[in-house]
Design an enzyme around this catalytic site. Structure first.
Site, PDB file in Angstrom:
ATOM      1  N   LYS A 195       0.855  -1.187   0.000  1.00 46.14           N
ATOM      2  CA  LYS A 195       0.000   0.000   0.000  1.00 46.14           C
ATOM      3  C   LYS A 195       0.894   1.242   0.000  1.00 46.14           C
ATOM      4  CE  LYS A 195      -4.419   0.659   2.380  1.00 46.14           C
ATOM      5  NZ  LYS A 195      -5.050   0.575   3.718  1.00 46.14           N
TER       6      LYS A 195
HETATM    7  O1  G3P Z   1      -9.245   1.388   4.538  1.00 44.63           O
HETATM    8  C1  G3P Z   1      -9.054   2.666   5.058  1.00 44.63           C
HETATM    9  C2  G3P Z   1      -9.759   2.763   6.350  1.00 44.63           C
HETATM   10  O2  G3P Z   1      -9.081   2.004   7.289  1.00 44.63           O
HETATM   11  C3  G3P Z   1      -9.955   4.115   6.860  1.00 44.63           C
HETATM   12  O3  G3P Z   1     -11.119   4.043   7.583  1.00 44.63           O
HETATM   13  O4  G3P Z   1     -12.787   4.758   9.218  1.00 44.63           O
HETATM   14  O5  G3P Z   1     -10.353   5.354   9.531  1.00 44.63           O
HETATM   15  O6  G3P Z   1     -11.704   6.451   7.758  1.00 44.63           O
HETATM   16  P1  G3P Z   1     -11.512   5.227   8.577  1.00 44.63           P
END
Ligand code: G3P
Length: 220
Positions: free
Chosen positions: A83
């Site tokens: 990534k």
């Molecule tokens: O895949 C990306 C994700 O982990 C981000 O999620 O909820 O931290 O915006 P969030």
């Protein structure tokens, strides 16, 4: 649509892997930090638990260092997707890592032009962050629709990996918008299964069945 789980929690991954619904796993430095464990160890364990792609994120900021970190991560298991962030250095690293045969997930995508550049850099996956766009009053699903259209216009094979998913509605809308993959936190994956009418209907069926006094395996 494929389902990835967005977590570095080994127990949660084990649990979901046993359902046969899981096509891959995504992690990020924040999710790894939550485990309190060694990054490399966790990534190796996850890669053994699932056959599909397991995203492991570089933390360097320069292309050269990202490539070095990415090559090392890719060497840990054949199903690692490196990534990289959606920066100019990240895109340079994406191209070099792809040329070297690694899978690459370009993350932190918030615009269709960024997604276009990631596809041109040969990304295996592009990760638009739905929830974080919604958080700032923008439309995450509209971004998925735009990326779908652009990729279809030019025949890009980069898979759209809907990320930062916060609710069952996000999953449904990402599927309708043509995302190839949704990476979903374990809590949301479990929420997708439940419906009160399913529970109510099952209760009624079982009550009626009990009243018959029969057992399916009785004559076995
Ligand atoms: O895949 C990306 C994700 O982990 C981000 O999620 O909820 O931290 O915006 P969030």
């Amino acid at each position: 649509m494929k389902f990835f789980v967005d977590t570095a929690d080994i127990a949660a991954i084990q649990d979901l892997a046993s359902t046969g619904l899981l096509d891959g796993v995504t992690t990020n430095p924040s999710l790894i930090a939550q485990t309190g464990r060694d990054f490399i160890e966790v990534v190796k364990e996850i890669a053994e638990l699932v056959d599909g792609p397991v995203s492991a994120e570089v933390t360097a900021l320069t292309a050269d260092k990202m490539i070095e970190e990415g090559r090392y991560l890719a060497s840990l298991a054949s199903n690692i997707a490196v990534k990289v962030p959606l920066t100019m250095d990240g895109l340079k690293a994406c191209r070099a890592l792809r040329d070297g045969g690694a899978m690459v997930n370009v993350t932190l995508c918030f615009s269709s032009n960024q997604a276009l550049l990631a596809a041109k850099a040969g990304a295996s996956f592009i990760s638009p962050f739905l929830g974080r766009l919604d958080d700032v009053g923008e439309d995450g699903i509209a971004l998925i629709e735009d990326i779908r259209q652009i990729y279809d216009n030019f025949g890009f094979e980069t898979e759209i990996l809907a990320a930062s998913i916060r609710s069952p509605l996000h999953v449904r809308d990402a599927a309708l918008a043509g995302a190839d993959v949704a990476t979903v936190p374990p809590k949301v994956l479990n929420q997708l299964i439940h419906h009160p009418l399913t529970d109510k209907g099952l209760d009624a069926f079982l009550k009626d069945w009990e009243a018959t006094g029969q057992s399916i395996l009785k004559g076995k």
